[in-house]
Design a protein around this motif. Structure first.
Motif, mmCIF file in Angstrom:
data_model
loop_
_atom_site.group_PDB
_atom_site.id
_atom_site.type_symbol
_atom_site.label_atom_id
_atom_site.label_comp_id
_atom_site.label_asym_id
_atom_site.label_seq_id
_atom_site.Cartn_x
_atom_site.Cartn_y
_atom_site.Cartn_z
ATOM 1 N N CYS A 104 0.830 -1.201 0.000
ATOM 2 C CA CYS A 104 0.000 0.000 0.000
ATOM 3 C C CYS A 104 0.872 1.262 0.000
ATOM 4 C CB CYS A 104 -0.936 0.001 1.205
ATOM 5 S SG CYS A 104 -2.155 -1.340 1.113
ATOM 6 N N ASP A 105 0.351 2.299 -0.634
ATOM 7 C CA ASP A 105 1.046 3.581 -0.726
ATOM 8 C C ASP A 105 0.539 4.592 0.293
ATOM 9 O OD1 ASP A 105 2.442 2.838 -3.242
ATOM 10 O OD2 ASP A 105 0.395 2.828 -4.029
ATOM 11 N N LEU A 106 -0.625 4.324 0.870
ATOM 12 C CA LEU A 106 -1.284 5.264 1.765
ATOM 13 C C LEU A 106 -2.207 4.490 2.687
ATOM 14 C CD1 LEU A 106 -2.153 8.269 2.452
ATOM 15 C CD2 LEU A 106 -3.886 8.010 0.649
ATOM 16 N N VAL A 107 -2.309 4.970 3.937
ATOM 17 C CA VAL A 107 -3.288 4.442 4.883
ATOM 18 C C VAL A 107 -4.222 5.592 5.231
ATOM 19 C CG1 VAL A 107 -3.676 3.458 7.184
ATOM 20 C CG2 VAL A 107 -1.679 2.752 5.848
ATOM 21 N N VAL A 108 -5.521 5.375 5.080
ATOM 22 C CA VAL A 108 -6.517 6.374 5.492
ATOM 23 C C VAL A 108 -7.243 5.771 6.679
ATOM 24 C CG1 VAL A 108 -8.508 7.760 4.813
ATOM 25 C CG2 VAL A 108 -6.731 7.229 3.127
ATOM 26 N N LEU A 109 -7.089 6.420 7.832
ATOM 27 C CA LEU A 109 -7.485 5.826 9.107
ATOM 28 C C LEU A 109 -8.313 6.807 9.919
ATOM 29 C CD1 LEU A 109 -6.938 3.521 11.252
ATOM 30 C CD2 LEU A 109 -4.912 4.816 11.886
ATOM 31 N N ALA A 110 -9.441 6.340 10.419
ATOM 32 C CA ALA A 110 -10.239 7.148 11.346
ATOM 33 C C ALA A 110 -9.498 7.212 12.673
ATOM 34 C CB ALA A 110 -11.614 6.529 11.538
ATOM 35 N N SER A 111 -9.498 8.371 13.280
ATOM 36 C CA SER A 111 -8.767 8.544 14.544
ATOM 37 C C SER A 111 -9.682 8.223 15.723
ATOM 38 C CB SER A 111 -8.207 9.964 14.649
ATOM 39 O OG SER A 111 -9.263 10.907 14.579
ATOM 40 N N LEU A 112 -10.056 6.944 15.828
ATOM 41 C CA LEU A 112 -10.943 6.505 16.900
ATOM 42 C C LEU A 112 -10.196 6.177 18.181
ATOM 43 C CD1 LEU A 112 -13.339 4.169 14.912
ATOM 44 C CD2 LEU A 112 -13.849 6.387 15.884
ATOM 45 N N SER A 113 -9.213 5.339 18.066
ATOM 46 C CA SER A 113 -8.455 4.889 19.225
ATOM 47 C C SER A 113 -7.100 5.593 19.230
ATOM 48 C CB SER A 113 -8.259 3.373 19.163
ATOM 49 O OG SER A 113 -7.276 2.981 20.092
ATOM 50 N N HIS A 114 -6.869 6.358 20.253
ATOM 51 C CA HIS A 114 -5.618 7.124 20.338
ATOM 52 C C HIS A 114 -4.403 6.207 20.296
ATOM 53 C CE1 HIS A 114 -3.023 10.470 21.268
ATOM 54 N NE2 HIS A 114 -2.532 9.810 22.297
#
Length: 155
Positions: A104-114
């Motif tokens: 993968c070239d990019l990770v798009v991640l929701a900032s749910l768990s610090h």
């Protein structure tokens, strides 16, 4: 074309990461997606009580597939090529590991768990786009009422 990892736990907040990726696509970013769900390993009592280890694994995989279904529908509707993967283990470790293993070239991640977010940012070798969890908008009148209640003298 950018290969983008979208880790999802099935929550609406995590689905915001898919919406963000689709917004980037509308702005010209051409990407394919890998949807990832990480299931926790079974607890000892589940292993002891289950009549068959395959039963536990099957239920875990089914739960992961269910968690990815909304994102799959969004990407299908937008015509974005994607694949899905359900793995078991530590969420942060698996996101980092799968990003590398899957190229993968990019990770798009929701900032749910610090803790997960911090670990992914620290250890991932590709860029990580964090999508903030936005609280519902509060009307100014509601804020004024809350402030009045907080400063009111007890009776």
């Amino acid at each position: 074309m950018i290969r983008t990892l979208l880790p999802l736990d099935g929550s609406s907040e995590a689905l915001a990461a898919v919406h963000q990726a689709l917004q980037l696509r509308a702005q010209g970013l051409d990407f394919t997606a890998v949807l990832l769900n990480v299931q926790e390993p079974p607890h000892l009592y589940e292993v002891v009580l289950a009549p068959d280890a395959d039963l536990i694994e099957g239920a875990s995989h089914e739960a992961g597939e269910h968690a990815l279904s909304s994102a799959q529908a969004l990407l299908d509707a937008a015509g974005v090529a994607h694949e899905s993967l359900v793995v078991t283990g530590d969420a942060a470790q698996q996101v980092v590991e799968q990003a590398e293993l899957l190229g993968c070239d990019l990770v798009v991640l929701a900032s749910l768990s610090h803790s997960v977010t911090q670990a992914v940012q620290r250890h991932c070798r590709v860029p990580v786009l964090l999508v903030p969890h936005l609280l519902p908008e509060v009307e100014p009148a509601d804020l004024a009422d809350q402030e009045d209640e907080a400063t009111a003298e007890p009776t």
